[in-house]
Design a protein around this motif. Structure first.
Motif, PDB file in Angstrom:
ATOM      1  N   THR A 128      43.926 111.249  71.908  1.00 53.65           N
ATOM      2  CA  THR A 128      43.116 110.940  70.726  1.00 53.65           C
ATOM      3  C   THR A 128      42.984 109.446  70.503  1.00 53.65           C
ATOM      4  O   THR A 128      41.892 108.938  70.209  1.00 53.65           O
ATOM      5  N   ASP A 129      44.090 108.716  70.638  1.00 58.01           N
ATOM      6  CA  ASP A 129      44.064 107.286  70.360  1.00 58.01           C
ATOM      7  C   ASP A 129      43.190 106.538  71.372  1.00 58.01           C
ATOM      8  O   ASP A 129      42.473 105.592  71.010  1.00 58.01           O
ATOM      9  N   ARG A 192      45.240 124.511  63.915  1.00 57.41           N
ATOM     10  CA  ARG A 192      46.527 124.492  63.200  1.00 57.41           C
ATOM     11  C   ARG A 192      47.382 123.301  63.601  1.00 57.41           C
ATOM     12  O   ARG A 192      48.153 122.778  62.795  1.00 57.41           O
ATOM     13  N   ALA A 193      47.278 122.857  64.855  1.00 61.34           N
ATOM     14  CA  ALA A 193      48.129 121.771  65.353  1.00 61.34           C
ATOM     15  C   ALA A 193      47.583 120.384  65.024  1.00 61.34           C
ATOM     16  O   ALA A 193      48.266 119.388  65.250  1.00 61.34           O
ATOM     17  N   TRP A 194      46.370 120.304  64.490  1.00 62.57           N
ATOM     18  CA  TRP A 194      45.694 119.019  64.296  1.00 62.57           C
ATOM     19  C   TRP A 194      46.256 118.277  63.082  1.00 62.57           C
ATOM     20  O   TRP A 194      46.630 118.898  62.086  1.00 62.57           O
ATOM     21  N   LEU A 200      44.930 111.313  60.299  1.00 64.02           N
ATOM     22  CA  LEU A 200      43.819 110.899  61.156  1.00 64.02           C
ATOM     23  C   LEU A 200      43.250 109.565  60.693  1.00 64.02           C
ATOM     24  O   LEU A 200      42.885 108.717  61.519  1.00 64.02           O
ATOM     25  N   ALA A 201      43.204 109.343  59.388  1.00 66.90           N
ATOM     26  CA  ALA A 201      42.731 108.050  58.873  1.00 66.90           C
ATOM     27  C   ALA A 201      43.613 106.910  59.384  1.00 66.90           C
ATOM     28  O   ALA A 201      43.105 105.846  59.777  1.00 66.90           O
ATOM     29  N   ARG A 202      44.907 107.117  59.402  1.00 59.81           N
ATOM     30  CA  ARG A 202      45.811 106.074  59.904  1.00 59.81           C
ATOM     31  C   ARG A 202      45.552 105.793  61.384  1.00 59.81           C
ATOM     32  O   ARG A 202      45.592 104.632  61.819  1.00 59.81           O
TER      33      ARG A 202
END
Length: 232
Positions: A128-129, A192-194, A200-202
């Motif tokens: 994701t990052d 569910r794992a998200w 997410l904002a951080r």
């Protein structure tokens, strides 16, 4: 792949979406009880594409999500790593420049897009990052990102009901309308794992995005996160 984890293998995820490509849009409309179309309109308003702008639509699938930006007059590039999805999209929208690409290694030059958006795809990316950093790289200074993703309902009793729907009701419904029901078991687990909205904002801020904010849709079932690439 039927079990969700945050260590997703790109080729497995791509193959999963290849399997559901032909009926993907129909299945989403059914499983979301018609909310998917409302969410797409909310994304279009948040992106606010303008004539002459360049918009990158990641995880575009069959390019249904790209059409509002095209209609607004923006040069729009639908990008996805599922060749099956892209093939289905090309049959439906042969005039669009559908492009194969991995969100963690985008095949575009630095700073070429005025806006980058991804709907219901970020949670399926292995890193994701890295994807957030790549989105920043290909966005022009002052440009914007809009992320539409499943999130965490804000009202605890509703969150319990929603979780029950994901794990109990969604797979049987998918079994009737989808070409690959197992894929929707994975998708339910991945939701569910998200991370929740603040988490997410951080991560957006840590990737270098400024003016990060979010708003909830459908009681937090979905969240729209936004950010701006700082001016050079």
């Amino acid at each position: 792949m039927t079990r969700a984890s945050l260590d997703k293998q790109p080729q497995e995820v791509a193959a999963m979406f290849d399997d559901v490509a032909e009926r993907y849009d129909l299945t989403n409309d059914v499983l979301s009880l018609g909310q998917a179309r409302l969410w797409r309109r909310a994304v279009a308003r948040a992106v606010e594409a303008r004539p002459g702008e360049r918009v990158l639509d990641l995880a575009a699938g069959t390019a249904t999500s790209s059409l509002p930006f095209v209609d607004a007059g923006a040069y729009t590039v639908p990008c996805d790593f599922s060749l099956g999805m892209l093939a289905a999209g090309k049959r439906r929208h042969p005039w669009l420049p559908l492009t194969a690409g991995d969100a963690t290694r985008l095949p575009f030059r630095d700073g070429v897009f005025d806006a980058v958006t991804i709907s219901f795809g970020l949670r399926n990316v292995q890193d994701t990052d890295a994807a957030l950093a790549e989105m920043l790289r290909v966005t022009a200074p002052g440009g914007r990102v809009v992320i539409c993703e499943f999130s965490h309902p804000t009202w605890a009793p509703f969150r319990t009901v929603y979780t029950e729907y994901l794990m109990r009701a969604l797979p049987p419904v998918a079994d009737r309308v989808s070409s690959s029901p197992d894929a929707y078991t994975y998708l339910a687990e991945s939701i569910r794992a998200w991370p929740d909205q603040p988490a997410l904002a951080r991560r957006l801020q840590q990737a270098g995005w400024g003016r990060v904010a979010w708003r909830n849709l459908s009681g937090g079932i979905v969240a729209l996160h936004r950010g701006t690439r700082p001016a050079a």
